[in-house]
Design an enzyme around this catalytic site. Structure first.
Site, PDB file in Angstrom:
ATOM      1  N   MET A   1       8.601   2.845   1.993  1.00 31.33           N
ATOM      2  CA  MET A   1       7.409   3.692   1.939  1.00 31.33           C
ATOM      3  C   MET A   1       7.736   4.965   1.154  1.00 31.33           C
ATOM      4  O   MET A   1       7.037   5.964   1.267  1.00 31.33           O
ATOM      5  CB  MET A   1       6.928   4.020   3.348  1.00 31.33           C
ATOM      6  CG  MET A   1       6.529   2.755   4.114  1.00 31.33           C
ATOM      7  SD  MET A   1       5.303   3.012   5.416  1.00 31.33           S
ATOM      8  CE  MET A   1       6.161   4.128   6.491  1.00 31.33           C
TER       9      MET A   1
ATOM     10  N   TYR B   1       9.816   8.354  -0.404  1.00 25.62           N
ATOM     11  CA  TYR B   1      10.549   9.528   0.072  1.00 25.62           C
ATOM     12  C   TYR B   1      11.986   9.093   0.388  1.00 25.62           C
ATOM     13  O   TYR B   1      12.486   9.235   1.499  1.00 25.62           O
ATOM     14  CB  TYR B   1       9.863  10.171   1.289  1.00 25.62           C
ATOM     15  CG  TYR B   1      10.092  11.672   1.289  1.00 25.62           C
ATOM     16  CD1 TYR B   1       9.452  12.483   0.360  1.00 25.62           C
ATOM     17  CD2 TYR B   1      10.976  12.252   2.178  1.00 25.62           C
ATOM     18  CE1 TYR B   1       9.697  13.842   0.318  1.00 25.62           C
ATOM     19  CE2 TYR B   1      11.224  13.617   2.144  1.00 25.62           C
ATOM     20  CZ  TYR B   1      10.584  14.405   1.205  1.00 25.62           C
ATOM     21  OH  TYR B   1      10.828  15.741   1.169  1.00 25.62           O
TER      22      TYR B   1
ATOM     23  N   HIS C   1      15.907   8.137   0.719  1.00 23.26           N
ATOM     24  CA  HIS C   1      17.134   8.829   1.135  1.00 23.26           C
ATOM     25  C   HIS C   1      18.294   7.843   1.028  1.00 23.26           C
ATOM     26  O   HIS C   1      18.102   6.704   0.569  1.00 23.26           O
ATOM     27  CB  HIS C   1      16.965   9.378   2.558  1.00 23.26           C
ATOM     28  CG  HIS C   1      16.473   8.368   3.544  1.00 23.26           C
ATOM     29  ND1 HIS C   1      17.220   7.282   3.927  1.00 23.26           N
ATOM     30  CD2 HIS C   1      15.286   8.245   4.194  1.00 23.26           C
ATOM     31  CE1 HIS C   1      16.535   6.564   4.802  1.00 23.26           C
ATOM     32  NE2 HIS C   1      15.344   7.113   4.972  1.00 23.26           N
TER      33      HIS C   1
ATOM     34  N   GLY D   1      19.776   6.091   3.113  1.00 24.58           N
ATOM     35  CA  GLY D   1      19.584   4.818   3.822  1.00 24.58           C
ATOM     36  C   GLY D   1      18.929   3.802   2.894  1.00 24.58           C
ATOM     37  O   GLY D   1      19.344   2.634   2.813  1.00 24.58           O
ATOM     38  N   HIS D   2      17.892   4.239   2.163  1.00 26.73           N
ATOM     39  CA  HIS D   2      17.242   3.339   1.198  1.00 26.73           C
ATOM     40  C   HIS D   2      18.222   2.945   0.093  1.00 26.73           C
ATOM     41  O   HIS D   2      18.233   1.796  -0.362  1.00 26.73           O
ATOM     42  CB  HIS D   2      16.036   4.030   0.545  1.00 26.73           C
ATOM     43  CG  HIS D   2      14.926   4.370   1.491  1.00 26.73           C
ATOM     44  ND1 HIS D   2      14.588   5.667   1.787  1.00 26.73           N
ATOM     45  CD2 HIS D   2      14.058   3.580   2.179  1.00 26.73           C
ATOM     46  CE1 HIS D   2      13.568   5.674   2.630  1.00 26.73           C
ATOM     47  NE2 HIS D   2      13.225   4.419   2.887  1.00 26.73           N
TER      48      HIS D   2
ATOM     49  N   ASP E   1      15.531   0.441  11.922  1.00 25.82           N
ATOM     50  CA  ASP E   1      14.293  -0.129  12.462  1.00 25.82           C
ATOM     51  C   ASP E   1      14.599  -1.550  12.932  1.00 25.82           C
ATOM     52  O   ASP E   1      14.122  -2.527  12.366  1.00 25.82           O
ATOM     53  CB  ASP E   1      13.208  -0.123  11.383  1.00 25.82           C
ATOM     54  CG  ASP E   1      12.861   1.294  10.956  1.00 25.82           C
ATOM     55  OD1 ASP E   1      12.453   2.082  11.817  1.00 25.82           O
ATOM     56  OD2 ASP E   1      13.028   1.618   9.773  1.00 25.82           O
TER      57      ASP E   1
ATOM     58  N   GLN F   1      11.790  -3.895  13.779  1.00 19.73           N
ATOM     59  CA  GLN F   1      11.094  -4.335  12.561  1.00 19.73           C
ATOM     60  C   GLN F   1      11.851  -5.502  11.914  1.00 19.73           C
ATOM     61  O   GLN F   1      11.245  -6.496  11.499  1.00 19.73           O
ATOM     62  CB  GLN F   1      10.996  -3.154  11.583  1.00 19.73           C
ATOM     63  CG  GLN F   1      10.521  -3.524  10.197  1.00 19.73           C
ATOM     64  CD  GLN F   1      10.200  -2.302   9.352  1.00 19.73           C
ATOM     65  OE1 GLN F   1       9.140  -1.725   9.513  1.00 19.73           O
ATOM     66  NE2 GLN F   1      11.092  -1.913   8.467  1.00 19.73           N
TER      67      GLN F   1
ATOM     68  N   SER G   1      12.982   9.223   6.558  1.00 19.70           N
ATOM     69  CA  SER G   1      12.105  10.097   5.767  1.00 19.70           C
ATOM     70  C   SER G   1      11.477  11.161   6.662  1.00 19.70           C
ATOM     71  O   SER G   1      11.139  12.253   6.206  1.00 19.70           O
ATOM     72  CB  SER G   1      11.009   9.271   5.087  1.00 19.70           C
ATOM     73  OG  SER G   1      11.604   8.253   4.332  1.00 19.70           O
TER      74      SER G   1
HETATM   75  O1  PAF Z   1      10.431   0.354   6.932  1.00 22.27           O
HETATM   76  C1  PAF Z   1       9.491   0.715   6.188  1.00 22.27           C
HETATM   77  O2  PAF Z   1       9.628   1.608   5.374  1.00 22.27           O
HETATM   78  C2  PAF Z   1       8.150   0.014   6.293  1.00 22.27           C
HETATM   79  O3  PAF Z   1       7.860  -0.321   7.608  1.00 22.27           O
HETATM   80  C3  PAF Z   1       8.019  -1.218   5.369  1.00 22.27           C
HETATM   81  C4  PAF Z   1       9.014  -2.297   5.753  1.00 22.27           C
HETATM   82  C5  PAF Z   1       8.250  -0.787   3.936  1.00 22.27           C
HETATM   83  C6  PAF Z   1       6.617  -1.805   5.485  1.00 22.27           C
HETATM   84  O4  PAF Z   1       5.644  -0.880   5.141  1.00 22.27           O
END
Ligand code: PAF
Length: 283
Positions: free
Chosen positions: A32, A34, A36, A38-39, A152, A155, A188
């Site tokens: 989503m 922004y 950091h 982690g991404h 997450d 998730q 974020s």
């Molecule tokens: O983890 C996230 O940033 C969101 O939940 C994702 C997986 C991009 C879905 O919108």
């Protein structure tokens, strides 16, 4: 590829057309924005394991509740793009909301019991929104593998189950949580914290570590672990507990006795910011 080769696509049709021309494996990193570190760990892992990496940036409205932070969710697409270019990412998919949810959009994924507990109970409809957008991204991008942060954890479990149940035929790869030097899990939403809230937020990591230490010393009563986490969180005046959990990692059912592959997790409000974190109890 050098930095200037990153291509930004904003429609599903353009993304599909590019994807159709890609030979070899494709890793997708849904985000989503922004971004950091982690991404960036997800991006690096995808680049190591695939011929091409596609990062999506889309703040997904359907996974936010009506009282949640969709409007104020931090956004900085220019900075994101420059980070991704530096990282050598080939393609960035950055659709608008009407591109993903055109007028009349009316089909959603309904994840099962795995999505009902913990985050699912605290944020009704959240995983329906996540599963729907992730499936749509998968359909557009057709990745070989997709990468998600273990911060997450629920998730990840919901998406893995969806991929299995709906025979999506791709690999879901969880990537370990990246932490600030002081232990705070990168998110974020950390940008919402002022300096004293940031200090207070360290109680999340302290309480997870305390549970892990008890477990490492041989404690197997799950309630003792949960209670030790609560005690630490309750001693922080700025913290308000939403849940603490010691559960089986795959189903997220609460445990009485800790078994292999257990996970301790928590959701805590620090002022107006809701933070989550977890740790796996693994030998
Ligand atoms: O983890 C996230 O940033 C969101 O939940 C994702 C997986 C991009 C879905 O919108």
């Amino acid at each position: 590829m050098d930095q200037s080769d990153t291509l930004v696509l904003d429609t599903g049709a353009a993304m599909r057309a590019v994807r159709a021309g890609l030979a070899g494996t494709v890793g997708l990193v849904p985000t989503m924005g922004y971004l950091h570190q982690g991404h960036m760990a997800l991006v690096r892992r995808s680049r190591e394991e695939n011929d091409h990496t596609i990062v999506s940036i889309f703040v997904n409205p359907t996974q936010f509740g009506p009282q949640e932070d969709f409007q104020r969710y931090p956004r900085d697409p220019e900075r994101d793009l420059s980070l991704l270019k530096k990282e050598g990412v080939d393609f960035v998919f950055m659709p608008s909301v009407p591109e993903i949810y055109p007028a009349g959009f009316d089909t959603y994924v309904a994840p099962g019991s795995i999505a009902e507990r913990l985050e699912g109970a605290a944020r009704p409809g959240h995983f329906r929104g996540v599963a729907t957008v992730v499936l749509k991204l998968f359909n557009i991008v057709q990745p070989t593998r997709a990468y998600f942060g273990q911060k997450d954890a629920q998730q990840v479990a919901v998406i893995k189950k969806m991929a299995l149940d709906l025979a999506l035929g791709l690999e879901i790869t969880p990537v370990p949580t990246v932490r600030e030097p002081d232990g705070l899990a990168m998110s974020s939403r950390n940008v919402y914290l002022n300096p004293s809230e940031h200090q207070a937020a360290l109680c999340l990591w302290r309480s997870l570590r305390a549970a892990r230490d008890l477990w490492a010393k041989g404690e197997r009563r799950a309630e003792t672990l949960r209670q030790s986490m609560r005690t630490i969180l309750e001693s922080e005046p700025l913290a308000r507990i939403e849940y603490v959990s010691a559960a089986y990692g795959e189903t997220l059912q609460e445990l009485e006795e800790i078994q292999p592959a257990a996970q301790v997790s928590l959701a805590v409000w620090i002022g107006k910011t809701r933070l989550i974190d977890n740790i796996e109890l693994r030998v």
